[in-house]
Design a protein around this motif. Structure first.
Motif, PDB file in Angstrom:
ATOM      1  N   LYS A 286       0.821  -1.221   0.000  1.00  0.00           N
ATOM      2  CA  LYS A 286       0.000   0.000   0.000  1.00  0.00           C
ATOM      3  C   LYS A 286       0.855   1.271   0.000  1.00  0.00           C
ATOM      4  O   LYS A 286       0.386   2.347   0.373  1.00  0.00           O
ATOM      5  CB  LYS A 286      -0.974   0.010   1.194  1.00  0.00           C
ATOM      6  CG  LYS A 286      -1.984  -1.129   1.183  1.00  0.00           C
ATOM      7  CD  LYS A 286      -2.971  -0.989   0.023  1.00  0.00           C
ATOM      8  CE  LYS A 286      -4.123  -1.956   0.125  1.00  0.00           C
ATOM      9  NZ  LYS A 286      -3.819  -3.297  -0.362  1.00  0.00           N
ATOM     10  N   GLN A 287       2.120   1.130  -0.418  1.00  0.00           N
ATOM     11  CA  GLN A 287       3.009   2.290  -0.508  1.00  0.00           C
ATOM     12  C   GLN A 287       2.955   2.923  -1.900  1.00  0.00           C
ATOM     13  O   GLN A 287       3.391   4.051  -2.083  1.00  0.00           O
ATOM     14  CB  GLN A 287       4.449   1.836  -0.215  1.00  0.00           C
ATOM     15  CG  GLN A 287       5.259   2.827   0.578  1.00  0.00           C
ATOM     16  CD  GLN A 287       6.632   2.280   0.934  1.00  0.00           C
ATOM     17  OE1 GLN A 287       6.932   1.106   0.744  1.00  0.00           O
ATOM     18  NE2 GLN A 287       7.483   3.130   1.453  1.00  0.00           N
ATOM     19  N   LEU A 288       2.405   2.181  -2.842  1.00  0.00           N
ATOM     20  CA  LEU A 288       2.399   2.644  -4.227  1.00  0.00           C
ATOM     21  C   LEU A 288       1.437   3.820  -4.413  1.00  0.00           C
ATOM     22  O   LEU A 288       0.294   3.785  -3.965  1.00  0.00           O
ATOM     23  CB  LEU A 288       1.982   1.494  -5.152  1.00  0.00           C
ATOM     24  CG  LEU A 288       1.924   1.810  -6.655  1.00  0.00           C
ATOM     25  CD1 LEU A 288       3.302   2.159  -7.197  1.00  0.00           C
ATOM     26  CD2 LEU A 288       1.338   0.633  -7.432  1.00  0.00           C
ATOM     27  N   LEU A 289       1.941   4.865  -5.087  1.00  0.00           N
ATOM     28  CA  LEU A 289       1.093   5.946  -5.579  1.00  0.00           C
ATOM     29  C   LEU A 289       1.272   5.959  -7.098  1.00  0.00           C
ATOM     30  O   LEU A 289       2.188   6.580  -7.628  1.00  0.00           O
ATOM     31  CB  LEU A 289       1.497   7.288  -4.961  1.00  0.00           C
ATOM     32  CG  LEU A 289       0.722   8.525  -5.437  1.00  0.00           C
ATOM     33  CD1 LEU A 289      -0.773   8.319  -5.351  1.00  0.00           C
ATOM     34  CD2 LEU A 289       1.150   9.751  -4.656  1.00  0.00           C
ATOM     35  N   PRO A 290       0.418   5.220  -7.808  1.00  0.00           N
ATOM     36  CA  PRO A 290       0.630   5.059  -9.243  1.00  0.00           C
ATOM     37  C   PRO A 290       0.155   6.283 -10.028  1.00  0.00           C
ATOM     38  O   PRO A 290      -0.849   6.912  -9.686  1.00  0.00           O
ATOM     39  CB  PRO A 290      -0.215   3.833  -9.585  1.00  0.00           C
ATOM     40  CG  PRO A 290      -1.308   3.841  -8.572  1.00  0.00           C
ATOM     41  CD  PRO A 290      -0.755   4.465  -7.325  1.00  0.00           C
ATOM     42  N   SER A 291       0.892   6.597 -11.072  1.00  0.00           N
ATOM     43  CA  SER A 291       0.528   7.696 -11.960  1.00  0.00           C
ATOM     44  C   SER A 291       0.147   7.119 -13.323  1.00  0.00           C
ATOM     45  O   SER A 291       0.902   6.343 -13.908  1.00  0.00           O
ATOM     46  CB  SER A 291       1.705   8.663 -12.095  1.00  0.00           C
ATOM     47  OG  SER A 291       1.371   9.716 -12.966  1.00  0.00           O
ATOM     48  N   PHE A 292      -1.029   7.492 -13.782  1.00  0.00           N
ATOM     49  CA  PHE A 292      -1.525   7.040 -15.084  1.00  0.00           C
ATOM     50  C   PHE A 292      -1.564   8.239 -16.031  1.00  0.00           C
ATOM     51  O   PHE A 292      -2.145   9.277 -15.699  1.00  0.00           O
ATOM     52  CB  PHE A 292      -2.936   6.447 -14.944  1.00  0.00           C
ATOM     53  CG  PHE A 292      -2.980   5.219 -14.080  1.00  0.00           C
ATOM     54  CD1 PHE A 292      -2.807   3.960 -14.629  1.00  0.00           C
ATOM     55  CD2 PHE A 292      -3.194   5.322 -12.715  1.00  0.00           C
ATOM     56  CE1 PHE A 292      -2.842   2.819 -13.833  1.00  0.00           C
ATOM     57  CE2 PHE A 292      -3.234   4.194 -11.907  1.00  0.00           C
ATOM     58  CZ  PHE A 292      -3.054   2.942 -12.467  1.00  0.00           C
ATOM     59  N   ARG A 293      -0.950   8.078 -17.191  1.00  0.00           N
ATOM     60  CA  ARG A 293      -0.882   9.174 -18.152  1.00  0.00           C
ATOM     61  C   ARG A 293      -2.041   9.023 -19.148  1.00  0.00           C
ATOM     62  O   ARG A 293      -2.123   8.035 -19.883  1.00  0.00           O
ATOM     63  CB  ARG A 293       0.477   9.177 -18.827  1.00  0.00           C
ATOM     64  CG  ARG A 293       1.584   9.256 -17.756  1.00  0.00           C
ATOM     65  CD  ARG A 293       2.906   9.659 -18.298  1.00  0.00           C
ATOM     66  NE  ARG A 293       3.509   8.660 -19.164  1.00  0.00           N
ATOM     67  CZ  ARG A 293       4.602   8.877 -19.870  1.00  0.00           C
ATOM     68  NH1 ARG A 293       5.202  10.043 -19.822  1.00  0.00           N
ATOM     69  NH2 ARG A 293       5.110   7.923 -20.626  1.00  0.00           N
ATOM     70  N   ILE A 294      -2.916   9.997 -19.132  1.00  0.00           N
ATOM     71  CA  ILE A 294      -4.220   9.885 -19.786  1.00  0.00           C
ATOM     72  C   ILE A 294      -4.138  10.308 -21.254  1.00  0.00           C
ATOM     73  O   ILE A 294      -3.735  11.428 -21.566  1.00  0.00           O
ATOM     74  CB  ILE A 294      -5.267  10.740 -19.045  1.00  0.00           C
ATOM     75  CG1 ILE A 294      -5.305  10.375 -17.550  1.00  0.00           C
ATOM     76  CG2 ILE A 294      -6.633  10.577 -19.684  1.00  0.00           C
ATOM     77  CD1 ILE A 294      -5.619   8.933 -17.263  1.00  0.00           C
ATOM     78  N   ARG A 295      -4.549   9.404 -22.126  1.00  0.00           N
ATOM     79  CA  ARG A 295      -4.545   9.707 -23.565  1.00  0.00           C
ATOM     80  C   ARG A 295      -5.920   9.526 -24.207  1.00  0.00           C
ATOM     81  O   ARG A 295      -6.091   9.817 -25.377  1.00  0.00           O
ATOM     82  CB  ARG A 295      -3.525   8.823 -24.280  1.00  0.00           C
ATOM     83  CG  ARG A 295      -2.094   9.154 -23.910  1.00  0.00           C
ATOM     84  CD  ARG A 295      -1.116   8.474 -24.822  1.00  0.00           C
ATOM     85  NE  ARG A 295      -0.455   7.363 -24.168  1.00  0.00           N
ATOM     86  CZ  ARG A 295       0.535   6.656 -24.707  1.00  0.00           C
ATOM     87  NH1 ARG A 295       0.954   6.950 -25.928  1.00  0.00           N
ATOM     88  NH2 ARG A 295       1.085   5.663 -24.055  1.00  0.00           N
ATOM     89  N   GLU A 296      -6.889   9.033 -23.420  1.00  0.00           N
ATOM     90  CA  GLU A 296      -8.244   8.836 -23.951  1.00  0.00           C
ATOM     91  C   GLU A 296      -9.216   8.769 -22.780  1.00  0.00           C
ATOM     92  O   GLU A 296      -8.812   8.767 -21.616  1.00  0.00           O
ATOM     93  CB  GLU A 296      -8.306   7.533 -24.763  1.00  0.00           C
ATOM     94  CG  GLU A 296      -7.938   6.300 -23.954  1.00  0.00           C
ATOM     95  CD  GLU A 296      -7.839   5.048 -24.811  1.00  0.00           C
ATOM     96  OE1 GLU A 296      -7.911   5.162 -26.051  1.00  0.00           O
ATOM     97  OE2 GLU A 296      -7.703   3.963 -24.223  1.00  0.00           O
ATOM     98  N   ASN A 297     -10.495   8.719 -23.115  1.00  0.00           N
ATOM     99  CA  ASN A 297     -11.525   8.619 -22.081  1.00  0.00           C
ATOM    100  C   ASN A 297     -11.306   7.399 -21.196  1.00  0.00           C
ATOM    101  O   ASN A 297     -11.024   6.299 -21.700  1.00  0.00           O
ATOM    102  CB  ASN A 297     -12.908   8.497 -22.730  1.00  0.00           C
ATOM    103  CG  ASN A 297     -13.544   9.855 -22.966  1.00  0.00           C
ATOM    104  OD1 ASN A 297     -13.601  10.684 -22.067  1.00  0.00           O
ATOM    105  ND2 ASN A 297     -14.004  10.072 -24.177  1.00  0.00           N
ATOM    106  N   ILE A 298     -11.431   7.589 -19.878  1.00  0.00           N
ATOM    107  CA  ILE A 298     -11.372   6.452 -18.956  1.00  0.00           C
ATOM    108  C   ILE A 298     -12.769   5.838 -18.884  1.00  0.00           C
ATOM    109  O   ILE A 298     -13.707   6.454 -18.352  1.00  0.00           O
ATOM    110  CB  ILE A 298     -10.926   6.892 -17.550  1.00  0.00           C
ATOM    111  CG1 ILE A 298      -9.515   7.485 -17.587  1.00  0.00           C
ATOM    112  CG2 ILE A 298     -10.989   5.712 -16.575  1.00  0.00           C
ATOM    113  CD1 ILE A 298      -8.423   6.509 -17.871  1.00  0.00           C
ATOM    114  N   LYS A 299     -12.902   4.641 -19.414  1.00  0.00           N
ATOM    115  CA  LYS A 299     -14.210   3.971 -19.418  1.00  0.00           C
ATOM    116  C   LYS A 299     -14.299   2.885 -18.343  1.00  0.00           C
ATOM    117  O   LYS A 299     -15.383   2.527 -17.911  1.00  0.00           O
ATOM    118  CB  LYS A 299     -14.473   3.351 -20.791  1.00  0.00           C
ATOM    119  CG  LYS A 299     -14.556   4.374 -21.928  1.00  0.00           C
ATOM    120  CD  LYS A 299     -14.983   3.701 -23.228  1.00  0.00           C
ATOM    121  CE  LYS A 299     -15.128   4.706 -24.356  1.00  0.00           C
ATOM    122  NZ  LYS A 299     -13.830   5.196 -24.857  1.00  0.00           N
TER     123      LYS A 299
END
Length: 207
Positions: free
Chosen positions: A104-117
């Motif tokens: 539970k130490q992870l802070l993930p970063s998601f790089r957005i290129r389209e709609n999150i469905k």
């Protein structure tokens, strides 16, 4: 309490003190060799020397393009509150991602290129994530935003990153109502953190 505030890419104790005084929630130290904001291991102790004082922000270590042994070494020796990894970092392995996910130490970063469905791809087992803009070769701090409508329907808590500034932060909060915001270049002047811009940002977020 309102939206959380993360100031990322900090390189001096003076700016960390500004963030502490303003009750910023999280501070990010960047170890990516690709970033102009990166710091070296020998700078860490001085930057977080006051971490046990009351009101000190949560500490996030950001890695992108780093070797796995380096990540493990720095995290084990300096024990940040969160380890920020970028989901499409080619250097990452499933092992290291799952190691910090399970702790539970992870802070993930998601790089957005389209709609999150489908929100199930956004690590629903974690308290919150970062949603950022995409720029090839950079793990964050691009100064560029992505179309906010891509995440308009995301319900799980996230920090909105990518091109957030004191000038547009109210608009972002009103449009998306995110869990918080994550700012790097948006509070800089000539490539350095600007205390006045940080104060402005905090004022606009906290209202």
């Amino acid at each position: 309490m309102g939206a959380k505030i993360k100031i990322c890419g900090i390189r001096t104790p003076e700016i960390i003190q500004v963030c502490t005084d303003l009750k910023v929630d999280l501070i990010g130290l960047n170890f990516s060799p690709n970033s102009p904001r990166n710091i070296k291991e020998n700078e860490i102790s001085n930057l977080i020397r006051n971490r046990h004082t009351e009101g000190f922000p949560k500490i996030v270590f950001l890695f992108y393009g780093n070797e796995i042994p380096e990540i493990r070494h720095i995290v084990e020796n300096y024990k940040p509150d969160y380890v920020q990894l970028i989901q499409d970092d080619a250097k990452l392995t499933d092992d290291i991602w799952n190691h910090y996910l399970n702790s539970k130490q992870l802070l993930p970063s998601f790089r957005i290129r389209e709609n999150i469905k489908d929100e199930s791809v956004l690590c629903p087992e974690l308290p919150f994530v970062i949603l950022d803009s995409y720029k090839k070769g950079l793990g964050g701090g691009t100064g560029e935003s992505f179309p906010w409508e891509y995440v308009k329907n995301v319900k799980r808590p996230y920090l909105l990153a990518g091109g957030i500034t004191p000038e547009n932060v109210r608009e972002a909060l009103n449009y998306l109502n995110p869990f918080g915001i994550d700012v790097a270049s948006g509070v800089e002047t000539d490539g350095k953190k600007d205390p006045e811009k940080i104060k402005q940002l905090v004022k606009y977020v906290r209202g």
